[in-house]
Structures are given as C-alpha cells and as structure tokens.
Design an enzyme around this catalytic site. Structure first.
Site, short mmCIF file in Angstrom:
data_model
loop_
_atom_site.label_atom_id
_atom_site.label_comp_id
_atom_site.label_asym_id
_atom_site.label_seq_id
_atom_site.Cartn_x
_atom_site.Cartn_y
_atom_site.Cartn_z
CG ASP A 79 -0.29 -0.19 2.53
OD1 ASP A 79 0.68 -0.97 2.60
OD2 ASP A 79 -0.72 0.42 3.52
CD GLU A 138 3.18 -1.24 7.59
OE1 GLU A 138 3.52 -1.24 8.78
OE2 GLU A 138 3.25 -0.23 6.86
#
Length: 393
Positions: A79, A138
């Site tokens: 991400d 994350e």
C-alpha cells in the site's frame, strides 16, 4: 549462498526496477490495492506459481520445492500513503494527486516478485515450501491481521520480511537480534469542562486550560515513571479545542501515540496516561475520558532467525554489507506474523546523498536508491533457501 539465485536476480534487475516504477506511478491506498494485486497476479501467472487472492486485496502464493520440508513465509507490503509527491523531476512520479509510495512498499513488492523468479528456477533444490505474502494495508496496521485471519500463516514454520530503509546507508543491510520496531498505539482523550463567555471565566471550567496543562505535564510520565533504559515515546499530535475567540471552551479532544518495545511497560504507561488525564481534569473541576487503541506489536527478531539472516548477508554480499541499525520507535504490523511463527525483519539500506534518497519515510520527497533493490530481492531468496536447506533453526 546459492550462486544461481544471485545470477537470476541480477538478470532480472532491470525488469524489477521497471515493475517498481510502474507501481510508483499508480499508488493505491489501504484496501484499495486492486491494480497492484492484478499486476502481481499477472507476474505469478507467468511464473506458474499458484496463488489465491485475499479479500478485498492481496495475494498468498505457495512455491513447493521438489523435496519435503518446512514452510517459510516471505512478506512484502503493497500500500501507498495519502502524501503529495514532491519529486517533480522523476520520470515515474505519482500520477495520483495526493497519493504516493512514500515508504518503499512499491520496492518491497517488486523485490519479492524477483525473489520468486529466482526460487522458481531452483525449486528442485528446495527442501520445503516458500509462501509469498503480498500484503495490503500495512500503513493503518490492519493488513497483517486480516491476512492471518484469511489463512496466510497456516502451516508456516518461519516468517521473514524486509523494509527498504532510507536512514541506513545504501549497500548496508541490518537484521539485529531482539528489538527492531516499537509498538504503535493510538490515544484519544476527551476533556469536558463548562463553557461560557470569554469575559466571565469565573463562571466556567476551561477545557483549553485543562488540555494544555495535561500536554505540558505528560512527558513527566516518560521522565519520572519509566525506566530510562526502557525506551518510551509519548506524543500528542493533534488538539481540537474551542469554537470562537470569545468563548471559553467546554470540550477538548487530544489525539496522540504511545511507542515502546516492552509490553509490560506499554500497559503501565497507558494506565498512567489515563490517570494523569483524569487527575489533571479534576484539579480544574472537569472530567476526562480516554480511548486507547492498540496498533502494532513490537517487532522483536528471533535470535536464531536474525543470526541466520546475518550469516546469509555476509555469505551473499560480504562482511562489509552487514550493518547494525538502531531500533526505531516506528511501527510495523509485520509483528503480527511474528506472533504466529518465529522470524525476523531486515532493513535494506537505501540512503544515498548522491541520489537524494536520504529523505525520511512518509515525506513527499522520499525516494529509493534503486541499485539496492537487487540486495533485497536476493536476501529474500537466499534466506528462504538457507532456512529450508538447513537441518535446524
């Protein structure tokens, strides 16, 4: 060291960098990594590695060696961040306004895919299974827990992860025994007083005064109530108080974070923060309520695992590559994987002043020294090979 792995990684370096740049141009935020997931899936299809998609994004892929053995999981996060890219001269700068890969997750994904390419080529030599975990989300500490809930760690004996690290010099790799990243929790405190006219403070209980007093005294917890050899960081990053220049505030909301490496200390400090908040409010006649949300656990590297990583680094790259980075009070949800199986987390240095890659993670100028990506890809693969092909760890 497996020389085949090294050569395959080097042969794929150009494609790895190109893949990373493509992801960098198309950053996706938490739980929105749909294109990234598709791009990874295409690569796995070409390699013939079976995988399954997790919901809503992410993938879990298993490469079974030709010999029976244990299972090691290799993890990369995918991400991006809600950060405006400030690297305007990059040919591969973000095409998404207000979004960028400001932490290096694009590189992690590309490195793990390249490691997969190397391990496919030597599967006949692998004694066991390599699981590749391409993890979403994350940055808000939700992805690892969700991947685990969807079976990412079922049957896994060991887990290993890597983070590109701009504070570590390029061509240095660190994997220390013990503490690496801190726990990262979120604190919200609501103070309530009694509002009123700014010209008549004697008829009020000023929430702004309560909140300010609390913030000014908060660091006494670190200075006087914790062991100075046990690192603790308490930060108030946001304060919302008041509605108008001539109105005494009735409410104040503070938001902050607590970071430490010891869970006993973590619980004690959290309780003490709430005590300080309630007692400070009581001094002025107000009240306080705290909401405490645990984020990541501390990342504590298993000793045998970290020593095997260090051995892998020196054998694959030479003694001069091994580095011992100090623990950081940043957070990493890799810690949740370590609750399921022993493992370790390495930092691949990317700080290079000649390439302007020493900017802090999460900064709009963040970028990586792409020449070190081959180090990360090879370390993923060499460590998996070493772990599976040794007798014990």
């Amino acid at each position: 060291m497996n020389n085949k792995i090294k050569q395959i990684v080097l042969n794929n370096e150009e494609n790895m960098i190109a893949f990373r740049r493509d992801l960098h141009m198309h950053p996706e935020l938490q739980w929105q990594e749909f294109r990234t997931t598709d791009q990874v899936a295409k690569q796995l299809d070409q390699l013939g590695i079976p995988y399954r998609r997790t919901n809503p994004t992410g993938l879990i892929a298993d490469l079974k060696g030709d010999k029976v053995g244990k299972t090691i999981a290799l993890r990369a996060d995918m991400d991006a961040l809600p950060v405006q890219e400030l690297n305007q001269d990059l040919s591969y700068k973000s095409t998404e306004d207000g979004k960028m890969h400001a932490c290096g997750h694009d590189a992690h994904t590309a490195m793990l895919l390249t490691a997969a390419k190397a391990l496919v080529e030597i599967k006949s030599e692998l004694r066991g299974t390599v699981r590749f975990i391409f993890q979403p989300s994350e940055e808000i500490a939700e992805g690892a827990k969700e991947m685990i809930a969807q079976g990412a760690m079922e049957g896994v004996d060991h887990v290993f992860g890597i983070h590109i690290w701009s504070q570590t010099p390029s061509n240095k790799i660190s994997c220390v025994v013990g503490s690496t990243f801190a726990s990262a929790d979120i604190i919200q405190i609501d103070f309530k007083g009694q509002g009123g006219h700014g010209a008549m403070p004697h008829d009020t209980i000023d929430a702004a005064v309560i909140a300010s007093s609390f913030v000014m005294n908060l660091q006494a917890i670190v200075a006087r109530e914790t062991d100075p050899l046990d690192p603790v960081v308490v930060t108030i990053g946001k304060m919302e108080v008041g509605t108008r220049y001539n109105v005494i505030a009735e409410n104040a909301r503070l938001e902050g974070t607590l970071r430490c490496f010891n869970n006993t200390t973590r619980a004690k400090v959290a309780k003490t923060i709430e005590h300080y908040a309630r007692q400070t409010a009581a001094i002025y006649g107000g009240t306080a309520e705290m909401i405490y949300k645990q984020g990541t656990q501390p990342v504590i590297n298993d000793e045998k695992s970290a020593l095997l990583v260090q051995k892998t680094i020196t054998e694959s790259f030479g003694e001069e590559m091994l580095y011992f980075e100090r623990p950081t009070t940043g957070g990493e949800d890799f810690s949740y994987f370590q609750e399921e199986a022993p493992g370790s987390f390495a930092l691949v240095g990317s700080g290079n002043p000649e390439k302007d890659t020493e900017w802090a993670h999460h900064h709009g100028r963040f970028n990586i020294d792409e020449s070190v990506m081959k180090n990360g890809a090879e370390l993923y693969a060499q460590f998996a090979y070493n772990y599976l092909n040794q007798d014990e760890i």
